[in-house]
Scaffold this active site. Structure first.
Site, PDB file in Angstrom:
ATOM      1  N   TYR A 159       5.629  31.461  80.216  1.00 35.50           N
ATOM      2  CA  TYR A 159       5.003  32.091  81.383  1.00 35.50           C
ATOM      3  C   TYR A 159       5.546  33.516  81.577  1.00 35.50           C
ATOM      4  CZ  TYR A 159       3.445  32.355  86.303  1.00 35.50           C
ATOM      5  OH  TYR A 159       2.855  32.716  87.497  1.00 35.50           O
ATOM      6  N   LYS A 163       3.413  36.941  81.411  1.00 34.53           N
ATOM      7  CA  LYS A 163       3.316  37.824  82.579  1.00 34.53           C
ATOM      8  C   LYS A 163       3.894  39.197  82.288  1.00 34.53           C
ATOM      9  CE  LYS A 163       1.182  35.035  85.440  1.00 34.53           C
ATOM     10  NZ  LYS A 163      -0.225  35.306  85.776  1.00 34.53           N
TER      11      LYS A 163
HETATM   12  P1  NAP Z   1      -3.345  27.466  91.187  1.00 31.90           P
HETATM   13  O1  NAP Z   1      -3.336  27.147  92.636  1.00 31.90           O
HETATM   14  O2  NAP Z   1      -2.816  26.476  90.209  1.00 31.90           O
HETATM   15  O3  NAP Z   1      -4.837  27.891  90.778  1.00 31.90           O
HETATM   16  C1  NAP Z   1      -5.106  28.264  89.459  1.00 31.90           C
HETATM   17  C2  NAP Z   1      -6.533  28.728  89.337  1.00 31.90           C
HETATM   18  O4  NAP Z   1      -6.748  29.078  87.952  1.00 31.90           O
HETATM   19  C3  NAP Z   1      -7.539  27.655  89.693  1.00 31.90           C
HETATM   20  O5  NAP Z   1      -8.589  28.226  90.440  1.00 31.90           O
HETATM   21  C4  NAP Z   1      -8.052  27.176  88.339  1.00 31.90           C
HETATM   22  O6  NAP Z   1      -9.411  26.781  88.377  1.00 31.90           O
HETATM   23  C5  NAP Z   1      -7.944  28.446  87.521  1.00 31.90           C
HETATM   24  N1  NAP Z   1      -7.915  28.161  86.088  1.00 31.90           N
HETATM   25  C6  NAP Z   1      -7.056  27.378  85.402  1.00 31.90           C
HETATM   26  N2  NAP Z   1      -7.379  27.346  84.093  1.00 31.90           N
HETATM   27  C7  NAP Z   1      -8.473  28.157  83.962  1.00 31.90           C
HETATM   28  C8  NAP Z   1      -9.270  28.553  82.861  1.00 31.90           C
HETATM   29  N3  NAP Z   1      -9.000  28.140  81.625  1.00 31.90           N
HETATM   30  N4  NAP Z   1     -10.307  29.381  83.078  1.00 31.90           N
HETATM   31  C9  NAP Z   1     -10.594  29.831  84.336  1.00 31.90           C
HETATM   32  N5  NAP Z   1      -9.857  29.496  85.419  1.00 31.90           N
HETATM   33  C10 NAP Z   1      -8.813  28.665  85.224  1.00 31.90           C
HETATM   34  O7  NAP Z   1      -2.505  28.803  90.902  1.00 31.90           O
HETATM   35  P2  NAP Z   1      -2.098  30.001  91.877  1.00 31.90           P
HETATM   36  O8  NAP Z   1      -0.740  29.725  92.378  1.00 31.90           O
HETATM   37  O9  NAP Z   1      -3.191  30.302  92.826  1.00 31.90           O
HETATM   38  O10 NAP Z   1      -1.951  31.183  90.802  1.00 31.90           O
HETATM   39  C11 NAP Z   1      -2.930  32.186  90.651  1.00 31.90           C
HETATM   40  C12 NAP Z   1      -2.334  33.317  89.814  1.00 31.90           C
HETATM   41  O11 NAP Z   1      -1.181  33.839  90.461  1.00 31.90           O
HETATM   42  C13 NAP Z   1      -1.862  32.867  88.424  1.00 31.90           C
HETATM   43  O12 NAP Z   1      -2.104  33.888  87.477  1.00 31.90           O
HETATM   44  C14 NAP Z   1      -0.376  32.687  88.619  1.00 31.90           C
HETATM   45  O13 NAP Z   1       0.327  32.810  87.415  1.00 31.90           O
HETATM   46  C15 NAP Z   1      -0.087  33.823  89.578  1.00 31.90           C
HETATM   47  N6  NAP Z   1       1.154  33.652  90.327  1.00 31.90           N
HETATM   48  C16 NAP Z   1       1.311  32.607  91.200  1.00 31.90           C
HETATM   49  C17 NAP Z   1       2.494  32.493  91.904  1.00 31.90           C
HETATM   50  C18 NAP Z   1       2.734  31.399  92.902  1.00 31.90           C
HETATM   51  O14 NAP Z   1       3.879  31.344  93.437  1.00 31.90           O
HETATM   52  N7  NAP Z   1       1.774  30.548  93.220  1.00 31.90           N
HETATM   53  C19 NAP Z   1       3.521  33.420  91.693  1.00 31.90           C
HETATM   54  C20 NAP Z   1       3.328  34.453  90.795  1.00 31.90           C
HETATM   55  C21 NAP Z   1       2.135  34.569  90.122  1.00 31.90           C
HETATM   56  P3  NAP Z   1      -9.923  25.250  88.184  1.00 31.90           P
HETATM   57  O15 NAP Z   1      -9.190  24.384  89.138  1.00 31.90           O
HETATM   58  O16 NAP Z   1     -11.380  25.372  88.461  1.00 31.90           O
HETATM   59  O17 NAP Z   1      -9.632  24.915  86.743  1.00 31.90           O
END
Ligand code: NAP
Length: 250
Positions: A159, A163
């Site tokens: 990851y 990133k």
């Molecule tokens: P999440 O709640 O797990 O949601 C992930 C999203 O990605 C879902 O809408 C999922 O859609 C979609 N997804 C997964 N596989 C996919 C694919 N192959 N093609 C298209 N869409 C796909 O994650 P989140 O926490 O909101 O994270 C969103 C972004 O922020 C990510 O890039 C993550 O790395 C980044 N981020 C998150 C955090 C945190 O603390 N949460 C921190 C730093 C960065 P489906 O359910 O429809 O598959």
């Protein structure tokens, strides 16, 4: 919920917008008057809920399925949008996954899945919109990276590498596209309350966050909305904006 005018008549694609941060970004852009394409992979019902939340508030949105780690799927996604809308103004590369594990035992498959979606997916979507944005001489690309890409994290070599790669990709594409009126920036969240982090709210993590709590998806959406807007963000490109409660200060 009344909607504002910051992004009126603009077409915005948010990848992974069915849940979490992407959902909040889609709703925030929809509130500003953009027509939002809510991309999803496995959660059609949740994507439909996001579409309804935007349209019931007077905005415009529709959902499209695509696996953003798959080249054909991405090319089809962008083709469908351009056939319908004729232009695309904002791309938010948000879709992401984790497959955590110590490096020594990390399965090659877990390494590849994370790199394929979190890094190659950003490349594929950026490449697929670039021709149209260059033709328009206008576009905003906003990549969701992570503070983990800046500082590394034990158990997240895949990851963190993905990133960190997104940050290099952001700066390189910002330099390539600057003369064409396209800006490319990254947002680096710290810990944000979503499905991805639901098991992580431990005392040791909370004590590492100066502001003392996890962020919300709306904190990230606010920064993305700013980066998509004119004229406030039109002179910003190639930057990484941390939204992390002060967790990483360089
Ligand atoms: P999440 O709640 O797990 O949601 C992930 C999203 O990605 C879902 O809408 C999922 O859609 C979609 N997804 C997964 N596989 C996919 C694919 N192959 N093609 C298209 N869409 C796909 O994650 P989140 O926490 O909101 O994270 C969103 C972004 O922020 C990510 O890039 C993550 O790395 C980044 N981020 C998150 C955090 C945190 O603390 N949460 C921190 C730093 C960065 P489906 O359910 O429809 O598959």
């Amino acid at each position: 919920m009344a909607y504002n005018q910051l992004l009126t008549d603009q077409i915005a694609l948010v990848t992974g917008a069915s849940r979490g941060i992407g959902r909040a970004i889609a709703i925030a852009l929809g509130r500003e008057g953009a027509e939002v394409i809510v991309n999803y992979s496995n959660s059609p019902e949740k994507a439909q809920e996001v579409v309804e939340e935007i349209t019931q508030a007077g905005g415009k949105a529709y959902k499209l399925e695509a696996n953003v780690s798959d080249e054909n799927s991405v090319d089809e996604l962008i083709k469908t949008i351009l056939e319908k809308n004729k232009h695309i103004d904002v791309l938010v590369n948000n879709a992401g996954i984790t497959r955590d594990g110590l490096l020594m035992r990390m399965k090659t498959r877990d390494w590849q899945e994370v790199i394929n979606l979190n890094l190659s997916g950003v490349f594929l979507c950026t490449r697929a919109v670039s021709r149209q944005m260059i033709k328009q001489r206008k576009g905003r690309i906003i990549n969701i990276t992570s503070v983990v890409g800046l500082m590394g994290n034990a158990g997240q070599a895949n990851y963190a590498a993905a990133k960190a790669g997104v940050i290099g990709l952001t700066k390189s594409s910002a330099k390539e596209f600057a003369s064409r009126g396209i800006t490319v920036n990254a947002v680096a969240p710290g810990f944000i309350s979503t499905d991805m982090t639901k098991d992580l709210k431990t005392d040791s993590i909370l004590s590492a966050i100066p502001l003392g709590s996890f962020g919300s998806p709306e904190h990230i959406a606010g920064t993305v909305k700013f980066l998509a807007g004119d004229p406030a963000a039109s002179y910003i490109t190639g930057q990484v904006i941390q939204v992390d409660g002060g967790m990483v200060m360089s």
